[in-house]
Design an enzyme around this catalytic site. Structure first.
Site, PDB file in Angstrom:
ATOM      1  N   ASP A  32       0.901  -1.244  -0.105  1.00 46.53           N
ATOM      2  CA  ASP A  32       0.009   0.146  -0.151  1.00 46.53           C
ATOM      3  C   ASP A  32       0.801   1.369   0.207  1.00 46.53           C
ATOM      4  OD1 ASP A  32      -2.102   2.240   0.662  1.00 46.53           O
ATOM      5  OD2 ASP A  32      -3.391   0.181   0.958  1.00 46.53           O
ATOM      6  N   ASN A  33       0.388   2.197  -0.582  1.00 41.01           N
ATOM      7  CA  ASN A  33       1.228   3.468  -0.819  1.00 41.01           C
ATOM      8  C   ASN A  33       0.484   4.451   0.334  1.00 41.01           C
ATOM      9  OD1 ASN A  33      -1.147   4.464  -2.023  1.00 41.01           O
ATOM     10  ND2 ASN A  33       0.074   5.111  -3.878  1.00 41.01           N
ATOM     11  N   SER A 125     -17.053  -3.279  -9.795  1.00 42.44           N
ATOM     12  CA  SER A 125     -17.852  -2.440  -9.049  1.00 42.44           C
ATOM     13  C   SER A 125     -19.095  -2.702 -10.000  1.00 42.44           C
ATOM     14  CB  SER A 125     -17.453  -1.002  -9.003  1.00 42.44           C
ATOM     15  OG  SER A 125     -18.407  -0.226  -8.699  1.00 42.44           O
ATOM     16  N   THR A 127     -20.930  -0.201 -10.423  1.00 43.85           N
ATOM     17  CA  THR A 127     -21.090   1.059 -11.084  1.00 43.85           C
ATOM     18  C   THR A 127     -20.987   0.804 -12.743  1.00 43.85           C
ATOM     19  OG1 THR A 127     -20.286   3.228 -11.311  1.00 43.85           O
ATOM     20  CG2 THR A 127     -18.613   1.679 -11.249  1.00 43.85           C
ATOM     21  N   TYR A 150     -14.009   7.325 -13.030  1.00 41.36           N
ATOM     22  CA  TYR A 150     -13.869   6.087 -12.014  1.00 41.36           C
ATOM     23  C   TYR A 150     -14.397   4.860 -12.567  1.00 41.36           C
ATOM     24  CZ  TYR A 150     -14.508   2.942  -8.329  1.00 41.36           C
ATOM     25  OH  TYR A 150     -14.492   1.817  -7.448  1.00 41.36           O
ATOM     26  N   LYS A 154     -13.004   1.030 -14.138  1.00 44.20           N
ATOM     27  CA  LYS A 154     -13.366  -0.374 -13.821  1.00 44.20           C
ATOM     28  C   LYS A 154     -13.992  -1.178 -14.967  1.00 44.20           C
ATOM     29  CE  LYS A 154     -12.472   0.239  -9.616  1.00 44.20           C
ATOM     30  NZ  LYS A 154     -11.409  -0.701  -8.945  1.00 44.20           N
ATOM     31  N   TYR A 178     -18.425  -5.509  -7.074  1.00 42.78           N
ATOM     32  CA  TYR A 178     -19.066  -5.269  -5.452  1.00 42.78           C
ATOM     33  C   TYR A 178     -20.384  -4.314  -5.775  1.00 42.78           C
ATOM     34  CZ  TYR A 178     -14.077  -5.808  -4.320  1.00 42.78           C
ATOM     35  OH  TYR A 178     -12.489  -6.330  -4.118  1.00 42.78           O
ATOM     36  N   PHE A 179     -21.178  -4.581  -4.820  1.00 41.13           N
ATOM     37  CA  PHE A 179     -22.299  -3.794  -4.783  1.00 41.13           C
ATOM     38  C   PHE A 179     -21.741  -2.652  -3.699  1.00 41.13           C
ATOM     39  CE2 PHE A 179     -25.543  -4.761  -7.820  1.00 41.13           C
ATOM     40  CZ  PHE A 179     -24.527  -5.711  -8.608  1.00 41.13           C
ATOM     41  N   ASN A 200     -20.417   9.077   0.595  1.00 41.33           N
ATOM     42  CA  ASN A 200     -21.246   7.836   0.831  1.00 41.33           C
ATOM     43  C   ASN A 200     -22.077   7.779   1.896  1.00 41.33           C
ATOM     44  OD1 ASN A 200     -18.272   6.513  -0.492  1.00 41.33           O
ATOM     45  ND2 ASN A 200     -19.783   6.518  -1.715  1.00 41.33           N
ATOM     46  N   ARG A 232     -30.217   0.591  -3.078  1.00 43.53           N
ATOM     47  CA  ARG A 232     -28.886  -0.293  -3.225  1.00 43.53           C
ATOM     48  C   ARG A 232     -28.844  -1.414  -2.374  1.00 43.53           C
ATOM     49  NH1 ARG A 232     -29.170   3.615  -5.956  1.00 43.53           N
ATOM     50  NH2 ARG A 232     -27.642   5.420  -6.103  1.00 43.53           N
TER      51      ARG A 232
END
Ligand code: NAD
Ligand code: WQD
Length: 337
Positions: A32-33, A125, A127, A150, A154, A178-179, A200, A232
């Protein structure tokens, strides 16, 4: 033990997945950064697991740094969470999103054959579906042009993986769509750490419940849904974490060089904004101040998953309820205030 490189493993979903991986006998190697996470999540993981996980502070776009990690760790798989994920920011800074999300995936795909890493699980996603014509959405539901850079990243990443597999690279891969992930580990030692004003629903609601923000605005109550608010498919992050283990196990079992599939990861049940608020109030005994506002530009009316493919293909289903998720989320939020 079988090592799995978990890019973005200090983030919300990655950290919870690290817990599930250990429970299933895998050894997560976090990369991870910390561009969107805090190092003290590693302390939370240590408390849950009783030992410190290996973590490299590195940027996944840095091919040399990633190669050094692959060469020394010799993982059998990758779960690629690392990405920039703020929909609104992606509209303002599209190149940042295209560069980070596409390039980091391509770095992984280039290193995989060289280090004989055959298994890849990718974070996609819901999305990519936009506002579908028919509900629930199956994996065969057509993808629609995304309303944000974004979302485009995906869909593009899914296609990059598909094309690499079609070129018979020795890659077995699964994209998980993912939902809406919410909740936290029940220990409240790890959870979501939103930066700035949360966009969110659940992170914002939690800050209202904690008294950090005055009131929640419901973005629209004139949708064509039973109570007028948007719907959702909210999934507990620990259920989502477990889905990654199931995906890795399926990839491990496949005795082919190339394999690619896509699975929806949700509960299969839609909940409206009002239902979520009511459930939060009931399970936690808190009254939430809220007001009704206009629709949020770019929002869709409703979406929830058909999860039969994951149920059969991954032998996975979500086990935790919306109330469980909202209880765990609130427990985590209280450790932050
Ligand atoms: P997150 O921001 O909490 O976690 C992502 C992690 O990746 C962070 O720790 C960040 O520091 C790290 N990271 C980002 N770019 C990096 C890079 N170039 N090199 C190394 N580390 C990098 O986000 P999350 O909610 O845990 O999401 C994980 C993945 O799931 C992302 O790919 C996201 O797009 C996807 N996803 C998230 C949601 C959601 O609602 N949270 C829904 C669908 C898909
Ligand atoms: C949920 C509902 C809002 C805040 C986003 C991304 C998507 C995916 C998941 C990554 C909507 C309403 C929200 C508030 C509200 N992420 N809301 N008041 O928009 O479904 O999806 O996260 O891949 O790509 O777009 O999630 O939590 O923002 O909103 O009424 O203060 O809550 O309008 O109906 P969304 P969300």
């Amino acid at each position: 033990m079988s090592k799995i490189v978990v890019t973005g493993g200090a983030g919300f979903i990655g950290s919870h997945t690290a817990v599930s991986l250990v429970a299933a006998g895998f050894e997560p190697i976090i990369v991870d950064n910390f561009s969107n996470s805090e190092k003290n999540i590693l302390n939370g993981l240590e408390q849950i697991l009783g030992r410190r996980l290996t973590c490299y502070e590195a940027d996944c776009n840095d091919a040399d740094a990633m190669e050094t990690i692959f060469a020394s760790e010799r993982p059998i798989g990758i779960i690629h969470f690392a990405a920039s994920k703020a929909v609104g920011e992606s509209v303002q800074k599209p190149l940042l999103y295209y560069r980070n999300n596409l390039n980091s995936l391509m770095v992984m795909l280039e290193l995989m054959p060289k280090y004989q890493v055959h298994n890849l699980v990718f974070s996609s996603s819901c999305t990519v579906y936009g506002q579908p014509e028919r509900l629930p959405v199956t994996e065969a539901t057509p993808r629609l042009p995304a309303s944000s850079p974004y979302g485009n990243t995906k869909a593009m990443c899914e296609d990059i993986i598909r094309d690499c597999v079609a070129a018979v690279m020795p890659v077995k891969a699964i994209s998980l769509r993912y939902f809406n992930p919410i909740g936290a580990h029940p220990s409240a030692l790890i959870g979501e750490l939103p930066r700035g004003v949360p966009a969110n629903l659940v992170p914002y609601l939690l800050q209202v419940a904690a008294g950090q923000r005055e009131s929640l605005t419901i973005h629209g109550n004139d949708y064509n849904t039973p109570d007028g608010t948007a719907i959702r498919d909210y999934i507990h992050v620990m259920d989502l974490a477990d889905a990654h283990v199931s995906a890795l196990q399926l990839l491990n079992q496949k005795n082919t060089d190339s394999f690619y599939d896509i699975f929806n990861i949700g509960t299969g049940r839609g909940a409206s904004v009002l239902e979520l608020i009511n459930t939060f109030e009931e399970i936690n005994g808190i009254k939430l101040p809220y007001t009704l506002g206009p629709r949020r530009p770019g929002d869709i009316e409703q979406i929830y998953a058909d999860v039969s493919k994951a149920t059969e293909g991954l032998r996975w289903t979500a086990k935790r309820s919306l109330a469980d998720a909202l209880q765990d989320a609130w427990r985590w939020q209280q450790t932050l205030s």
